[in-house]
Scaffold this motif. Structure first.
Motif, PDB file in Angstrom:
ATOM      1  N   TYR A  17       0.844  -1.194   0.000  1.00 46.21           N
ATOM      2  CA  TYR A  17       0.000   0.000   0.000  1.00 46.21           C
ATOM      3  C   TYR A  17       0.882   1.248   0.000  1.00 46.21           C
ATOM      4  CZ  TYR A  17      -3.413   3.491   1.444  1.00 46.21           C
ATOM      5  OH  TYR A  17      -4.199   4.612   1.509  1.00 46.21           O
ATOM      6  N   THR A  18       0.479   2.274  -0.750  1.00 40.89           N
ATOM      7  CA  THR A  18       1.206   3.539  -0.782  1.00 40.89           C
ATOM      8  C   THR A  18       0.251   4.703  -0.549  1.00 40.89           C
ATOM      9  OG1 THR A  18       0.956   3.731  -3.178  1.00 40.89           O
ATOM     10  CG2 THR A  18       2.945   2.640  -2.375  1.00 40.89           C
ATOM     11  N   GLU A  19       0.763   5.742   0.081  1.00 35.79           N
ATOM     12  CA  GLU A  19      -0.037   6.942   0.293  1.00 35.79           C
ATOM     13  C   GLU A  19      -0.303   7.644  -1.039  1.00 35.79           C
ATOM     14  OE1 GLU A  19       3.281  10.336   1.325  1.00 35.79           O
ATOM     15  OE2 GLU A  19       2.665   9.006   2.943  1.00 35.79           O
ATOM     16  N   SER A  24       2.268  13.264   0.412  1.00 33.48           N
ATOM     17  CA  SER A  24       1.205  14.022   1.086  1.00 33.48           C
ATOM     18  C   SER A  24       0.892  13.538   2.491  1.00 33.48           C
ATOM     19  CB  SER A  24      -0.082  13.949   0.256  1.00 33.48           C
ATOM     20  OG  SER A  24      -0.612  12.628   0.279  1.00 33.48           O
ATOM     21  N   ASN A  25       1.329  12.324   2.846  1.00 36.73           N
ATOM     22  CA  ASN A  25       0.895  11.642   4.071  1.00 36.73           C
ATOM     23  C   ASN A  25      -0.597  11.336   4.053  1.00 36.73           C
ATOM     24  OD1 ASN A  25       3.291  13.210   6.245  1.00 36.73           O
ATOM     25  ND2 ASN A  25       3.240  11.073   5.636  1.00 36.73           N
ATOM     26  N   GLY A  26      -1.223  11.397   2.901  1.00 37.17           N
ATOM     27  CA  GLY A  26      -2.629  11.051   2.794  1.00 37.17           C
ATOM     28  C   GLY A  26      -2.810   9.560   2.574  1.00 37.17           C
ATOM     29  N   ASN A  27      -3.635   8.906   3.396  1.00 34.73           N
ATOM     30  CA  ASN A  27      -3.763   7.453   3.319  1.00 34.73           C
ATOM     31  C   ASN A  27      -5.021   6.988   4.042  1.00 34.73           C
ATOM     32  OD1 ASN A  27      -2.874   6.494   6.270  1.00 34.73           O
ATOM     33  ND2 ASN A  27      -1.630   8.248   5.657  1.00 34.73           N
ATOM     34  N   LYS A  28      -5.393   5.747   3.810  1.00 32.73           N
ATOM     35  CA  LYS A  28      -6.624   5.219   4.408  1.00 32.73           C
ATOM     36  C   LYS A  28      -6.509   5.029   5.912  1.00 32.73           C
ATOM     37  CE  LYS A  28      -5.597   0.281   3.652  1.00 32.73           C
ATOM     38  NZ  LYS A  28      -6.071  -0.967   2.983  1.00 32.73           N
TER      39      LYS A  28
END
Length: 206
Positions: A17-19, A24-28
């Protein structure tokens, strides 16, 4: 039953899995925790334990986002160890100052004392803010210690890696791996976790 095998299965299923967007540090995991676009290695750990119904209520009912909080919690509960077991929460200290910089899950232990860990927000060339979930090979010199959750069943402490880890370049000198971090590293991290800094493109390690 909350077992180490269940945890490893959940964590291993997240490898790759990748952001998004990159950098961005955006992730699930941040979305799930309610604190997105912040360093997320500890949030990833919290996510995995929540998935096996063994949450680590360190800062909230869901877990924690700041590595030193995890170290204090395990130490205060008498669940802090110097020798690893599979399923332990492993805390890393890059600079040798006794403050945790990064965290992972012990998947396997090698005869030489090094470990294979599954980590969130790591990457080749950026050990602690690389934006990916990966297997990493880690040497004892950068390991601060191990937090041991109260599983209802454990697996043996020594096991061979079932899958290859992503290679980690050997450090020089060999006794300690050094990571470059800014002098205000921890204060900036705390500020971002508290929402005092809003620039989502400016990243710090977790």
């Amino acid at each position: 039953m909350t077992t180490t095998a269940n945890l490893i299965r959940i964590a291993a299923g997240e490898v790759g899995y990748t952001e998004y967007p990159p950098g961005s540090n955006g992730n699930k995991y941040g979305q799930w925790y309610g604190m997105n676009y912040v360093p997320w290695c500890a949030i990833f750990i919290s996510y995995c334990f929540d998935k096996i119904s063994l949450p680590l209520p360190i800062r909230s009912s869901k877990g924690f986002a700041y590595c030193p909080d995890g170290v204090s919690w395990f130490r205060n509960r008498g669940q802090w160890f110097n020798d690893p077991k599979v399923g332990d929460v492993v805390f890393f200290c890059w600079r040798g100052d006794g403050i945790a910089d990064h965290v992972g899950i012990v998947e396997s232990i090698k005869p030489d004392g090094s470990i294979i860990s599954i980590e969130g927000n790591t990457g080749i060339g950026n050990d602690a803010n690389g934006g990916q979930v990966m297997r990493r090979s880690r040497t004892p010199g950068i390991i601060l210690g191990f937090g041991r959750p109260p599983y209802t069943h454990s697996v043996p402490s020594q096991t061979q890696a079932s899958r290859p880890a992503t290679p980690t370049p050997k450090p020089t000198p060999p006794q300690r791996e050094i990571a470059k971090v800014p002098p205000n590293y921890h204060q900036d991290l705390v500020d971002r976790l508290l929402g005092n800094k809003s620039d989502k493109s400016h990243k710090h390690k977790s």
